[in-house]
Design a protein around this motif. Structure first.
Motif, mmCIF file in Angstrom:
data_model
loop_
_atom_site.group_PDB
_atom_site.id
_atom_site.type_symbol
_atom_site.label_atom_id
_atom_site.label_comp_id
_atom_site.label_asym_id
_atom_site.label_seq_id
_atom_site.Cartn_x
_atom_site.Cartn_y
_atom_site.Cartn_z
ATOM 1 N N LEU A 1 -5.868 15.886 -2.528
ATOM 2 C CA LEU A 1 -7.003 15.137 -1.977
ATOM 3 C C LEU A 1 -7.375 13.977 -2.897
ATOM 4 N N ALA A 2 -7.376 14.215 -4.201
ATOM 5 C CA ALA A 2 -7.681 13.138 -5.146
ATOM 6 C C ALA A 2 -6.639 12.020 -5.058
ATOM 7 N N ALA A 3 -5.364 12.391 -4.986
ATOM 8 C CA ALA A 3 -4.299 11.379 -4.864
ATOM 9 C C ALA A 3 -4.426 10.609 -3.554
ATOM 10 N N ALA B 133 -8.065 4.523 -0.704
ATOM 11 C CA ALA B 133 -8.922 3.489 -1.290
ATOM 12 C C ALA B 133 -8.142 2.197 -1.476
ATOM 13 N N LEU B 134 -6.886 2.309 -1.888
ATOM 14 C CA LEU B 134 -6.055 1.112 -2.027
ATOM 15 C C LEU B 134 -5.903 0.403 -0.688
ATOM 16 N N SER B 135 -5.757 1.173 0.385
ATOM 17 C CA SER B 135 -5.579 0.556 1.700
ATOM 18 C C SER B 135 -6.860 -0.103 2.195
ATOM 19 N N VAL B 136 -8.000 0.358 1.719
ATOM 20 C CA VAL B 136 -9.266 -0.232 2.130
ATOM 21 C C VAL B 136 -9.619 -1.418 1.245
ATOM 22 N N VAL C 298 0.844 -1.196 0.000
ATOM 23 C CA VAL C 298 0.000 0.000 0.000
ATOM 24 C C VAL C 298 0.884 1.252 0.000
ATOM 25 N N ILE C 299 1.982 1.197 0.756
ATOM 26 C CA ILE C 299 2.921 2.323 0.776
ATOM 27 C C ILE C 299 3.488 2.553 -0.623
ATOM 28 N N VAL C 300 3.934 1.494 -1.272
ATOM 29 C CA VAL C 300 4.522 1.621 -2.611
ATOM 30 C C VAL C 300 3.487 2.152 -3.602
ATOM 31 N N LEU C 301 2.294 1.565 -3.606
ATOM 32 C CA LEU C 301 1.256 2.026 -4.535
ATOM 33 C C LEU C 301 0.867 3.482 -4.252
#
Length: 153
Positions: free
Chosen positions: A134-136, A142-145, A33-36
């Motif tokens: 905010l969009a980023a 969202a990736l983390s969820v 998630v950190i990398v993405l």
């Protein structure tokens, strides 16, 4: 004042109250998630922040390091705030409304921390970076969820 009184309480003890934000927090600190998230925010800084490739990398790493340190405390606090706001209307921590509000709060917390880092350290204007940041962050959170832990462990 009440959130300040709750800070000494271990997160594990209060997990049943702030479960969605703790889940998001646990996922945000997973390596994939950190990398993405870094990739998403790197390209946002590069193209929307009009930074060179090198500066975009430095800005992305610095603002995310600051966000990780400060967010470790503020994300659970935002979860407590969510519960105070929603429990009178939608009792039950696991309801969809709680997850949605926690998601929005986490994205906003990260955006504000990173935006202030960009403003204070790299001299960007907060109003100029807020919406694309905010969009980023919405994509990163969202990736983390959405990406389950079990996929990459």
């Amino acid at each position: 004042m009440i959130p300040c009184l709750l800070l000494p309480v271990p997160l594990i003890v209060s997990a049943n109250v702030v479960w969605p934000s703790l889940y998001i927090l646990s996922q945000v600190y997973c390596w994939y998630v950190i990398v993405l998230g870094l990739v998403v925010e790197f390209f946002a800084v590069r193209f929307f922040g009009k930074a060179s490739w090198g500066k975009a990398a430095v800005v992305t790493v610095v603002m995310n390091a600051i966000s990780a340190l400060v967010g470790w405390v503020l994300i659970p606090v935002s979860g407590i705030l969510t519960e105070f706001l929603l429990l009178p209307f939608a009792p039950g921590t696991f309801q969809l409304s709680h997850w949605i509000v926690d998601y929005v709060f986490v994205a906003l917390v990260n955006t504000c921390i990173e935006g202030l880092a960009m403003t204070g350290i790299f001299k960007y204007r907060f109003k100029r970076v807020f919406w694309w940041l905010l969009a980023a962050n919405a994509v990163s959170v969202a990736l983390s969820v959405l990406v389950p832990l079990s996929n990459f462990d």
